[in-house]
Design a protein around this motif. Structure first.
Motif, PDB file in Angstrom:
ATOM      1  N   THR A 239       6.482  11.910   4.156  1.00 42.83           N
ATOM      2  CA  THR A 239       5.269  12.721   3.986  1.00 42.83           C
ATOM      3  C   THR A 239       5.041  12.902   2.489  1.00 42.83           C
ATOM      4  O   THR A 239       5.775  13.639   1.828  1.00 42.83           O
ATOM      5  N   PRO A 240       4.036  12.215   1.929  1.00 38.61           N
ATOM      6  CA  PRO A 240       3.852  12.278   0.473  1.00 38.61           C
ATOM      7  C   PRO A 240       3.280  13.630   0.045  1.00 38.61           C
ATOM      8  O   PRO A 240       2.608  14.318   0.814  1.00 38.61           O
ATOM      9  N   GLY A 241       3.557  13.982  -1.211  1.00 42.24           N
ATOM     10  CA  GLY A 241       2.935  15.159  -1.792  1.00 42.24           C
ATOM     11  C   GLY A 241       1.669  14.746  -2.525  1.00 42.24           C
ATOM     12  O   GLY A 241       1.715  14.011  -3.517  1.00 42.24           O
ATOM     13  N   VAL A 242       0.523  15.203  -2.015  1.00 39.75           N
ATOM     14  CA  VAL A 242      -0.766  14.779  -2.571  1.00 39.75           C
ATOM     15  C   VAL A 242      -1.547  16.012  -3.013  1.00 39.75           C
ATOM     16  O   VAL A 242      -1.845  16.885  -2.184  1.00 39.75           O
ATOM     17  N   PRO A 243      -1.913  16.121  -4.287  1.00 37.04           N
ATOM     18  CA  PRO A 243      -2.709  17.271  -4.748  1.00 37.04           C
ATOM     19  C   PRO A 243      -4.188  17.055  -4.478  1.00 37.04           C
ATOM     20  O   PRO A 243      -4.628  15.939  -4.174  1.00 37.04           O
TER      21      PRO A 243
ATOM     22  N   HIS B 134       3.393   1.864   1.402  1.00 39.38           N
ATOM     23  CA  HIS B 134       2.036   1.357   1.140  1.00 39.38           C
ATOM     24  C   HIS B 134       1.091   2.552   1.240  1.00 39.38           C
ATOM     25  O   HIS B 134       1.120   3.303   2.222  1.00 39.38           O
ATOM     26  N   LEU B 135       0.264   2.751   0.202  1.00 40.59           N
ATOM     27  CA  LEU B 135      -0.667   3.883   0.180  1.00 40.59           C
ATOM     28  C   LEU B 135      -2.104   3.383   0.231  1.00 40.59           C
ATOM     29  O   LEU B 135      -2.487   2.447  -0.500  1.00 40.59           O
TER      30      LEU B 135
ATOM     31  N   VAL C  28      -5.319  10.496   2.570  1.00 41.90           N
ATOM     32  CA  VAL C  28      -4.357   9.562   1.992  1.00 41.90           C
ATOM     33  C   VAL C  28      -3.446   9.083   3.115  1.00 41.90           C
ATOM     34  O   VAL C  28      -2.839   9.896   3.830  1.00 41.90           O
ATOM     35  N   VAL C  29      -3.360   7.755   3.280  1.00 40.25           N
ATOM     36  CA  VAL C  29      -2.580   7.145   4.351  1.00 40.25           C
ATOM     37  C   VAL C  29      -1.300   6.570   3.741  1.00 40.25           C
ATOM     38  O   VAL C  29      -1.356   5.745   2.822  1.00 40.25           O
ATOM     39  N   CYS C  30      -0.166   7.005   4.248  1.00 40.21           N
ATOM     40  CA  CYS C  30       1.128   6.555   3.728  1.00 40.21           C
ATOM     41  C   CYS C  30       1.899   5.835   4.839  1.00 40.21           C
ATOM     42  O   CYS C  30       2.278   6.448   5.854  1.00 40.21           O
TER      43      CYS C  30
ATOM     44  N   TYR D  87      -0.717  10.928   7.549  1.00 44.53           N
ATOM     45  CA  TYR D  87      -2.069  11.137   7.041  1.00 44.53           C
ATOM     46  C   TYR D  87      -2.115  12.500   6.345  1.00 44.53           C
ATOM     47  O   TYR D  87      -1.808  13.525   6.963  1.00 44.53           O
ATOM     48  N   ILE D  88      -2.502  12.496   5.095  1.00 45.69           N
ATOM     49  CA  ILE D  88      -2.571  13.729   4.319  1.00 45.69           C
ATOM     50  C   ILE D  88      -4.034  13.994   3.974  1.00 45.69           C
ATOM     51  O   ILE D  88      -4.738  13.125   3.437  1.00 45.69           O
TER      52      ILE D  88
END
Length: 424
Positions: free
Chosen positions: A61-65, A88-89, A131-133, A146-147
């Motif tokens: 789970t990426p950290g996305v601002p 892959h982002l 944002v799709v990781c 999905y973020i």
């Protein structure tokens, strides 16, 4: 008891507990077991081996601002479950999707959302970015996260005004032909050329006409052309401004350079002085058979575009036509005319005519009374002439006088220019 006479499996024991997997979700365990019996047929046995357990998905789970278009942001991937994982982002914004980075093993990724994404939110200043990781272990997809964050349109993306055209509008043919602004006869027509930014559209135009720092006219409308009211004051400090508001609610303003509104007043005649005179111009209200006339002529030249024509004419009152006394008279200059034919028994009219290109002809008429008038009351009611016209605020007598009763003088008495006391 166990029955070993058949091939049916016999459960000898069970295990119930937690088995900790590796960081990447995989796990292989070694299993072994043995048994013994008192039977002479089967005394015992053992078994061992490795068992691979099902992999537990551990997608990162990426950290996305929250982000702003055109400005770099950092996506944090340090929470990955295994250092061997790669990612892959990609992104989804409105109807647009794209790649942020292809398979990377880095723990963070810097990305600048492109400005053209603003086209996806033409009526707003922000939208939801997904944002799709995708997390990989080798070539195996572990899972997808999905973020949802906010992606903003930068404050610098505003509508633009490329040009403001101003034109002079007048219903007066002369002013329209000059194509300059004239007080009381001109309005200003403004046309703005403007455009939205990255998908936005122009929602409204605000037009303002100022003289110096004061607003003269203003309006807000959806169209890009507008005509003001008549400009009622002269000056060289007029400006026009246009402010446009786009569908995002953002604004831009452009102001023209200063322009001039010329002063104008209709032509007029002032300081008129008309009287009967002798041939040399000497005033003689009783016996003069010539007319002396002078005046001051006023007009607005509009920067040399508006010439003034002027003339003095005269006629006996009631006559059908006019006789030219002086063409193009100078200011405050007396002219004598009439050729000695101005009858002392008749009333005459003197016409001062001035004409310019804007207002046309303006005529000022003055009467010259008979020289032998029995009684004349001067304009204003303070001067009276007996036997002629009064040219001062006093009683003026132009004929022999007989007083049938006593004459009383309370002030000084002047006879033939010599001052005498009333008792002398």
């Amino acid at each position: 008891p166990y029955d070993f006479r058949t091939t049916t499996p016999n459960l000898l024991g069970t295990f119930d507990g937690w088995v900790t997997h590796n960081a990447d979700g995989t796990k292989t365990v070694n299993m072994a077991g043995s048994f013994t019996t008192k039977s002479s047929w089967i005394s015992g046995g053992n078994v061992s081996g490795n068992v691979t357990l099902p992999t537990i998905p551990r997608a990162t789970t990426p950290g996305v601002p929250n982000m702003t278009m055109g400005q770099q942001a950092t996506i944090d991937l340090s929470s990955r479950a295994s250092s061997s994982f790669s990612h892959h982002l990609g992104y989804i914004f409105g109807s647009t999707y794209g790649q942020i980075v292809d398979r990377t093993s880095a723990t963070s990724v810097n990305w600048t959302p492109p400005l053209y994404l603003a086209e996806q939110v033409p009526n707003a200043t922000s939208g939801t970015l997904i944002v799709v990781c995708d997390t990989y272990s080798g070539d195996t997809l572990i899972g997808t996260k999905y973020i949802y964050v906010t992606l903003s349109v930068p404050s610098g993306i505003v509508p633009s005004i490329s040009d403001i055209d101003i034109d002079m509008v007048s219903s007066n043919p002369a002013v329209s032909g000059w194509n300059v602004f004239v007080k009381g006869y001109s309005a200003v027509k403004i046309k703005a050329t403007a455009a939205g930014a990255y998908g936005s559209t122009i929602a409204s135009y605000a037009f303002t006409v100022k003289k110096g720092g004061s607003t003269v006219f203003s309006t807000t409308q959806t169209g890009n052309e507008w005509t003001s009211g008549m400009l009622s004051a002269a000056g060289n400090d007029y400006t026009c401004s246009v402010t446009v508001t786009d569908s995002r609610g953002r604004q831009a303003t452009l102001t023209t350079g200063a322009f001039t509104v010329y002063d104008y007043s209709p032509p007029s005649v002032s300081l008129i002085d008309v009287f009967r005179c002798l041939s040399d111009g000497t005033k003689d209200l009783a016996n003069g058979t010539y007319i002396s006339a002078k005046a001051t002529y006023n007009h607005s030249s509009v920067g040399g575009r508006n010439p003034l024509t002027k003339k003095i004419e005269y006629r006996k009152i009631g006559a059908a036509g006019w006789t030219l006394g002086q063409n193009n008279p100078a200011n405050n200059t007396p002219y004598v005319f009439g050729s000695g034919g101005i009858s002392v028994a008749s009333t005459y009219e003197v016409a001062f005519t001035v004409e310019d290109s804007v207002s046309g002809s303006v005529v000022f008429i003055v009467r010259v009374l008979p020289g032998l008038a029995a009684i004349h009351i001067r304009v204003g009611g303070k001067g009276v002439g007996i036997g002629g016209a009064a040219d001062a605020d006093e009683l003026q007598v132009y004929m022999d006088a007989v007083f049938n009763n006593n004459l009383t003088v309370t002030g000084d008495l002047t006879i033939n220019g010599i001052a005498r006391l009333p008792s002398q």
